[in-house]
Motif scaffolding. Structure first.
Motif, PDB file in Angstrom:
ATOM      1  N   ASN A   1       4.068   5.660  -7.875  1.00  0.00           N
ATOM      2  CA  ASN A   1       2.631   5.592  -8.311  1.00  0.00           C
ATOM      3  C   ASN A   1       2.629   5.706  -9.708  1.00  0.00           C
ATOM      4  O   ASN A   1       1.807   4.934 -10.404  1.00  0.00           O
TER       5      ASN A   1
ATOM      6  N   LYS B   1       0.643   4.101  -2.789  1.00  0.00           N
ATOM      7  CA  LYS B   1       0.360   5.222  -2.552  1.00  0.00           C
ATOM      8  C   LYS B   1       1.518   6.314  -2.625  1.00  0.00           C
ATOM      9  O   LYS B   1       1.295   7.719  -2.601  1.00  0.00           O
TER      10      LYS B   1
ATOM     11  N   ALA C   1      -3.471   1.061  -9.290  1.00  0.00           N
ATOM     12  CA  ALA C   1      -3.085   0.889  -8.126  1.00  0.00           C
ATOM     13  C   ALA C   1      -3.859  -0.118  -7.266  1.00  0.00           C
ATOM     14  O   ALA C   1      -4.730  -0.066  -6.308  1.00  0.00           O
TER      15      ALA C   1
ATOM     16  N   ASP D   1       0.923  -1.260  -0.004  1.00  0.00           N
ATOM     17  CA  ASP D   1       0.115   0.001   0.001  1.00  0.00           C
ATOM     18  C   ASP D   1       0.623   1.266  -0.056  1.00  0.00           C
ATOM     19  O   ASP D   1       0.462   2.103  -0.591  1.00  0.00           O
TER      20      ASP D   1
END
Length: 791
Positions: free
Chosen positions: A179, A174, A185, A170
């Motif tokens: 990213n 993020k 995502a 995660d």
């Protein structure tokens, strides 16, 4: 045995319905392969088993029983050391649950020894193993965390590691720097490892191991370096998890394998019970009963119903064969029920031979046939170039070859399909030959020659299916002893055939045929008159039985009411005795307090005591419904002696003199439990009819409030007894309670100094019959009562 009768008599349809009522797949196969029992004894035993399960099914309802399949094979594999799968173990648990459910169901109601006892006693439930398997395995593909401590710990570690991986991934998703290199995502799973989708052109920007590439090549699935070690840890933990699951399955499999050979015995018994339950459910559907099985070749079916006809429409028939006659010739119009009667007789005997209860009155009797030889229906065959007549003759030829004593032969429309004269002669000849071979026969026909043959031949009897000529509808009722009319002319006239054609047809009949038709018409009239007389007699018999039943019910109701009133009277009497005792104790305590009062003189105490005695004695006498009579003229005594019985004139109460008159003329007397002084002039001689033994004096006692709801037989009142006397009474009381199978007893000893209570309770501690004891609670007498529980 020729098995063609299964289809012809429609026994195959009965078996098919029974198959549907079986629970297990193996039982369905057993029912499909069911064969008739070979001997009379086996048939009786099979019927008794079905009847026993049917009675339990009606009484207890359906048992808790689920479908299982091929479990013996699974257990055999476990016995050889094989490891069972989770699905196979769940099947084992379901089977063990069936064992327990059937066992519990069998014991729901009390019953004597049954022919099914051996089957149910063969069931060996394993509740511990069944519960362990059910709690450990959630589905054929999932083991519960609680299956073992090790498995629970491993799965906890796996979840923790997965959570840490997701946290790291995660963070990558993020992160604004990384990213932009990702296709989406999201976190994916490839080859058991957590990965992120990276655009192919940025492959070098995200460090890690590539585990997969999309079909277009635009996306690569990368396991970031930060989670490589954690993913490896998860793979290691999952391998350990699988090893633990295998160990648990191996342990369960070993336990299952150790159940043999008892498990196989139980499983076979379970399948047999399932088979009997299917037969019993079918009996409930058909409202069937167990018939008697005769040793000789004869049967009698009372109020027999064809099981495949709607219960609301079927007409019961009475059919018997083998006692007074061995051949039954059934005549009557078409669609009148002749063929149904034939099939009903054969089918019900065959059903009993397969262990099924039959839809007939319980007074019915069947017999054990070696062969069921049936010729019913159209036997023509285009392929074999057979006409209807030829087809019947071919089948009857086969019947003639194998028919013997112990065979039931059922022939429908015997001799039909050819010249009537030749057909009738052939039919008579066939019947005679089959009778010589010892078979029981039932045949349907329209031929007048057959009716005459039945009338003239001993052992052959006519029967007819009734027909309502007004409605042109058959009644399907079978009347034995009277041949039936075909009613062709009457039916034709009702259906519109002109009268001149009907008259012309009658003119073509021979004189013999006309006379026979006239005789049959007269017989029909007599049969109707006899039926009406039988109905009247049956109604009178029913009314008489109903009146007797009503009288018996009324008698039983009166007896019950009398018993209830007697019990209520006993209860009220016990309550009254208890209330009187309590009032008497209150009176005694009050008198004792007056005697101890030193502030008043002896004369004042005596006057006060007389007032209390008079008032309370009157109250006691009112409660016992022994109302004192009004004082009347009497002759006073001039002198009395100690122990003399006298009457207190003012109270009309018997008393005993306890002391000689004092100087003031006062005499001390005892009335019941009360002592008082009365003037000599107030005493008279008792009447002879009133003389009764003086009640024994009670010793000093303390008042104890008793529970009026207790039965007298449950209480022992020891107020005023010495310790030795009391202990002797306690032993007798406990022995009596044991003989009456009582569990709770009450010993009333009062409070006083506590010496009597202490001695009694010390004695109870060592008494063999006493389970426990305690002081009374509020409403039971409290510390003045000891409550004893017997063993």
């Amino acid at each position: 045995m020729d098995t063609a009768y299964k289809t012809t008599l429609e026994l195959d349809k009965v078996l098919a319905r029974a198959v549907q009522l079986c629970t297990c797949r193996e039982t369905k196969a057993m029912m499909q392969a069911l064969q008739p029992f070979d001997t009379v004894e086996e048939e009786r035993y099979a019927l008794a088993q079905t009847n026993a399960v049917n009675a339990l099914l009606i009484k207890n309802g359906s048992p808790r029983f689920g479908s299982v399949n091929e479990v013996r094979r699974v257990v055999a594999h476990a016995q050889k050391g094989g490891i069972l799968s989770m699905g196979e173990l769940l099947e084992i648990a379901a089977t063990l649950r069936n064992f327990a459910g059937l066992n519990q169901w069998y014991g729901l109601s009390e019953h004597e020894m049954l022919p099914t006892d051996d089957l149910f006693y063969a069931l060996a439930p394993q509740p511990v193993l069944e519960r362990q398997i059910s709690e450990s395995i959630l589905s054929p593909d999932e083991m519960a965390d609680t299956a073992s401590v090790t498995l629970s710990d491993l799965r906890r570690k796996i979840r923790q590691t997965e959570d840490s991986i997701r946290t790291k991934l995660d963070a990558i998703i993020k992160n604004s720097t990384t990213n932009k290199f990702l296709q989406d995502a999201v976190v994916s799973l490839r080859n058991g490892r957590y990965v992120v989708p990276v655009r192919a052109e940025y492959r070098g920007e995200v460090g890690g191991v590539i585990h997969d590439v999309s079909s277009t090549g635009a996306t690569v699935f990368v396991e970031p370096t930060a989670v490589v070690e954690a993913n490896a840890r998860i793979m290691q933990l999952r391998a350990q998890e699988q090893e633990e699951i295998t160990r648990i399955l191996s342990s369960f499999s070993a336990q299952v394998g150790s159940l043999e050979p008892q498990f196989s015995y139980s499983y076979d018994a379970m399948l047999q019970i399932d088979l009997l339950l299917a037969k019993a459910r079918l009996a409930v559907e058909q409202n069937a009963f167990m018939p008697t099985v005769n040793d000789s070749v004869r049967f009698k079916l009372n109020k027999a119903r064809h099981p495949l006809i709607d219960k609301k429409k079927v007409v019961p028939v009475d059919i018997s064969l083998g006692d007074e006659y061995d051949t039954l010739v059934i005549t009557g119009p078409n669609t009148g029920g002749k063929t149904v009667s034939l099939k009903t007789a054969g089918l019900l005997n065959a059903m009993a031979q397969y262990g099924f209860l039959i839809p007939a009155h319980e007074s019915s009797a069947v017999c054990h046939f070696d062969e069921y030889l049936v010729d019913i229906g159209d036997e023509q065959s285009i392929e074999q170039s057979l006409s209807t007549f030829s087809g019947h003759m071919k089948r009857i030829g086969h019947i003639l070859q194998i028919a013997r004593r112990g065979s039931l032969v059922l022939l429908d429309e015997l001799g039909a399909g050819t010249d009537p004269a030749e057909g009738a002669a052939l039919a008579v000849s066939i019947l005679e030959q089959l009778r010589r071979q010892g078979s029981l026969l039932m045949a349907t026909t329209h031929y007048a020659e057959m009716k005459v043959y039945a009338l003239e031949t001993p052992g052959v009897v006519n029967a007819s299916c009734e027909f309502n000529v007004e409605t042109l509808m058959p009644t399907y009722k079978l009347s034995v002893g009277v041949p039936g009319k075909s009613n062709a002319f009457l039916i034709s006239a009702k259906l519109g055939i002109p009268a001149n054609i009907i008259d012309a047809a009658r003119s073509h009949m021979s004189n013999d045929d006309k006379r026979l038709d006239s005789v049959l018409a007269q017989l029909d009239d007599l049969k109707l008159q006899l039926k009406a007389a039988q109905d009247d007699a049956e109604k009178a018999r029913y009314d008489a039985e109903h009146a007797l039943e009503s009288a018996e019910k009324k008698r039983d109701e009166l007896i019950r009411q009398g018993q209830e009133e007697l019990e209520n009277a006993r209860r009220r009497a016990n309550e009254l005795v208890q209330n009187v005792q309590n009032e008497a104790y209150n009176l005694t305590d009050e008198l004792r307090r007056i005697q101890k009062d030193e502030k008043t003189s002896a004369a004042q105490r005596a006057v006060r005591a007389r007032e209390i005695a008079r008032k309370d004695t009157e109250g006691l006498l009112k409660k016992t419904a022994a109302k004192p009579q009004a004082a009347c003229d009497f002759v006073p005594l001039k002198d009395v002696q100690i122990g003399q019985e006298v009457m207190i004139a003012e109270l009309n109460q018997l008393a005993t003199v306890t002391a000689r008159p004092d100087r003031s003329g006062m005499v001390e007397v005892r009335a019941g439990i009360m002592k008082t002084k009365v003037p000599l002039s107030g005493l008279c001689a008792p009447a002879k009819m009133d003389k009764r033994p003086a009640p024994q004096p009670r010793r000093n006692s303390s008042r104890v409030q008793l529970d009026s709801s207790r039965k007298t037989s449950m209480e022992l009142n020891l107020l005023g007894y010495t310790v030795d006397e009391a202990l002797n009474e306690v032993d007798k009381f406990l022995d009596s309670g044991m003989l009456r199978a009582q569990h709770t007893l009450y010993i009333i000893h009062g409070n006083g100094t506590g010496a009597l209570r202490t001695a009694i309770q010390k004695h109870l501690r060592t008494h063999k019959a006493v389970k426990s004891f305690r002081a009374g609670r509020y409403g039971e007498g409290e510390s003045g009562v000891t409550v004893v529980e017997l063993k």
